[in-house]
Design an enzyme around this catalytic site. Sequence first.
Site, PDB file in Angstrom:
ATOM      1  N   GLY A 156      65.883 -14.902 -85.616  1.00 42.66           N
ATOM      2  CA  GLY A 156      66.660 -14.521 -84.522  1.00 42.66           C
ATOM      3  C   GLY A 156      66.142 -13.074 -84.061  1.00 42.66           C
TER       4      GLY A 156
ATOM      5  N   ARG B 245      59.425 -25.947 -74.876  1.00 41.40           N
ATOM      6  CA  ARG B 245      59.624 -26.699 -73.852  1.00 41.40           C
ATOM      7  C   ARG B 245      58.477 -26.431 -72.827  1.00 41.40           C
ATOM      8  NH1 ARG B 245      65.672 -25.134 -72.501  1.00 41.40           N
ATOM      9  NH2 ARG B 245      64.925 -23.360 -74.181  1.00 41.40           N
TER      10      ARG B 245
ATOM     11  N   GLU C  48      77.893 -15.010 -78.328  1.00 37.19           N
ATOM     12  CA  GLU C  48      76.970 -16.004 -77.810  1.00 37.19           C
ATOM     13  C   GLU C  48      77.763 -17.222 -77.415  1.00 37.19           C
ATOM     14  OE1 GLU C  48      73.398 -15.918 -77.728  1.00 37.19           O
ATOM     15  OE2 GLU C  48      74.217 -13.614 -77.876  1.00 37.19           O
TER      16      GLU C  48
HETATM   17  C1  UD1 Z   1      69.230 -14.222 -76.117  1.00 37.23           C
HETATM   18  C2  UD1 Z   1      70.842 -13.507 -76.361  1.00 37.23           C
HETATM   19  C3  UD1 Z   1      71.821 -14.058 -75.360  1.00 37.23           C
HETATM   20  C4  UD1 Z   1      71.423 -13.779 -73.753  1.00 37.23           C
HETATM   21  C5  UD1 Z   1      70.080 -14.366 -73.569  1.00 37.23           C
HETATM   22  C6  UD1 Z   1      69.333 -14.306 -72.417  1.00 37.23           C
HETATM   23  C7  UD1 Z   1      70.878 -13.223 -78.710  1.00 37.23           C
HETATM   24  C8  UD1 Z   1      71.228 -13.438 -80.047  1.00 37.23           C
HETATM   25  N1  UD1 Z   1      71.069 -13.686 -77.420  1.00 37.23           N
HETATM   26  O1  UD1 Z   1      69.846 -15.584 -76.334  1.00 37.23           O
HETATM   27  O2  UD1 Z   1      72.926 -12.987 -75.374  1.00 37.23           O
HETATM   28  O3  UD1 Z   1      72.243 -14.187 -73.162  1.00 37.23           O
HETATM   29  O4  UD1 Z   1      68.951 -14.205 -74.813  1.00 37.23           O
HETATM   30  O5  UD1 Z   1      68.130 -14.948 -72.100  1.00 37.23           O
HETATM   31  O6  UD1 Z   1      69.727 -12.124 -78.715  1.00 37.23           O
HETATM   32  N2  UD1 Z   1      62.549 -13.957 -80.282  1.00 37.23           N
HETATM   33  C9  UD1 Z   1      61.636 -13.611 -81.203  1.00 37.23           C
HETATM   34  N3  UD1 Z   1      61.904 -13.869 -82.717  1.00 37.23           N
HETATM   35  C10 UD1 Z   1      63.143 -14.479 -82.977  1.00 37.23           C
HETATM   36  C11 UD1 Z   1      64.030 -15.170 -81.911  1.00 37.23           C
HETATM   37  C12 UD1 Z   1      63.763 -14.865 -80.542  1.00 37.23           C
HETATM   38  O7  UD1 Z   1      60.785 -13.225 -80.835  1.00 37.23           O
HETATM   39  O8  UD1 Z   1      63.378 -14.767 -84.093  1.00 37.23           O
HETATM   40  C13 UD1 Z   1      62.277 -13.767 -78.960  1.00 37.23           C
HETATM   41  C14 UD1 Z   1      62.245 -15.182 -77.936  1.00 37.23           C
HETATM   42  O9  UD1 Z   1      60.860 -15.381 -77.978  1.00 37.23           O
HETATM   43  C15 UD1 Z   1      62.834 -14.883 -76.688  1.00 37.23           C
HETATM   44  C16 UD1 Z   1      63.838 -14.055 -76.829  1.00 37.23           C
HETATM   45  O10 UD1 Z   1      63.607 -13.361 -78.157  1.00 37.23           O
HETATM   46  O11 UD1 Z   1      61.783 -14.382 -76.009  1.00 37.23           O
HETATM   47  C17 UD1 Z   1      64.956 -14.459 -76.841  1.00 37.23           C
HETATM   48  O12 UD1 Z   1      65.309 -15.465 -77.867  1.00 37.23           O
HETATM   49  P1  UD1 Z   1      66.120 -16.902 -77.923  1.00 37.23           P
HETATM   50  O13 UD1 Z   1      66.257 -17.342 -79.251  1.00 37.23           O
HETATM   51  O14 UD1 Z   1      65.754 -17.682 -76.799  1.00 37.23           O
HETATM   52  O15 UD1 Z   1      67.841 -16.061 -77.192  1.00 37.23           O
HETATM   53  P2  UD1 Z   1      68.676 -17.041 -76.361  1.00 37.23           P
HETATM   54  O16 UD1 Z   1      69.281 -17.737 -77.313  1.00 37.23           O
HETATM   55  O17 UD1 Z   1      68.089 -17.307 -75.135  1.00 37.23           O
END
Ligand code: UD1
Length: 454
Positions: A79, A16, A152
């Site tokens: 994840g 985004r 979640e």
């Molecule tokens: C996550 C949390 C959620 C919390 C929220 C706060 C989990 C499962 N959920 O959700 O409880 O309220 O953050 O913003 O953790 N990332 C990686 N590799 C991956 C996936 C994610 O590096 O495989 C990084 C992303 O770049 C990002 C962060 O982790 O910076 C969060 O990932 P995202 O998938 O956005 O989690 P949320 O759905 O926001």
Amino acid sequence: MQRPSVVILAAGKGKRMYSTLPKVLHPIAGEPMLAHVIRTARALNPERLVVVYGHGGDQVRARITDSDILWVEQTEQLGTGHALKMALPALPDEGTTLVLYGDVPLTRPETLHDLLSAAGDSMAVLTDIVANPAGYGRIVRDQDGSPVAIVEDKDCNPAQREINEINTGILALPNRCLAGWLGRLGNQNAQGEYYLTDVLGMAHGDGLKVGSAVVPHSYEAAGVNNKVQLAELERIYQGNRALALMQAGVTLLDPARIDIRGELQHGMDVTIDVNCVFEGQVTLGDNVRIGSHCVLKNVTVAAGTQIAPFSVLEDAVVGADCKIGPYARLRPGAELADQVHIGNFVEVKKSHIGLGSKVNHLTYIGDASIGSKVNVGAGCVTVNYNGVDKFRTVVEDNVFVGSGTLMVAPVTLEQGATVGAGSVITKTAPAGELTVARARQVTIPGWQRPKKKS
Ligand code: UD1
Ligand code: CA
């Protein structure tokens, strides 16, 4: 307190942002978000500092060059739990690991200290209480108030959806449990992801005490997913910088209209008018006044100097009690002694200007050494470049340079010399003498201007 290890998750694509720049490299105050998170991590004196990268990894590693960072690649974003699992081999067996996010740039080290204290040798989660918890993981607590699970948003039942305490994502985790917990994570959930948040339930199931800390300000947990959120955090960051400056005695005509992208050091009774930008390392001495719309980058300004509006200064040193601008430009290598005046539309580059000298109007001074008490008239140019090489102009003390003079370098104007207006100086102007180097004025008697035929 024991030194924690820190893992910064930074593999996300940032769809985004609609940008070819990886999300974590988008700047707050001119610096990548990831660099802010790394600085925060360093404030905790981490035992190890791990960054999990994925999308745009080459760009990220080219931009963040800290030699002690342990880089871990996550090729597929399966994840947050999977991301931390990738980092596991880089972590020590004992101690605590703090999980931070490359797109959550404004967390304060004090807040993370509180979280680490709450964790002790177990785990703790950093939470926030929000009016609208939609989209976030909810903190489920038992009757005693201990966290027992994070659910979640997409997996919440209607009762859980009402909970307004949310998971910021930031966790402190005991290393000794990580291999076991991360190995047990599954992806049987609404998003088909390995949720790091599931470890909280596992800790509870294992009978560990789970601690928590609430962020003092929501911005500390705020993440950036688009340019709107990036701009919001930029304003919060700048607002905090402005507040700190005012608390330290700086007068800001409007704290909402200043941008600091680096370090700004200052003495007493400094005044800054609206819409100024400070970049890199800037030092302002006592009683310095900066007019509106100035840009200062890597500049030192000594006490009592006034910089009038719309001046741009970069890699320059300005002495005490100088008057600069309006509309002055000091380029790299400009060094002004005390009591120097640089006026409107004057450009100075790689030049030293001595005590009390004045260059007040429409002039270019480049590759020059100007003595003290020199007066350079309007519209003068040091002609320093022949298209291949640059040459120096030397103007000794007490020289008076008439308006419209070209000093064709290499050339010297000796002590006390006077140069007549409109001169093209190609040879030494001797000390104490008047030198004029221009075509003599002639008048052609009876000359007739051509007339148009009617
Ligand atoms: C996550 C949390 C959620 C919390 C929220 C706060 C989990 C499962 N959920 O959700 O409880 O309220 O953050 O913003 O953790 N990332 C990686 N590799 C991956 C996936 C994610 O590096 O495989 C990084 C992303 O770049 C990002 C962060 O982790 O910076 C969060 O990932 P995202 O998938 O956005 O989690 P949320 O759905 O926001
Ligand atoms: Ca997110």
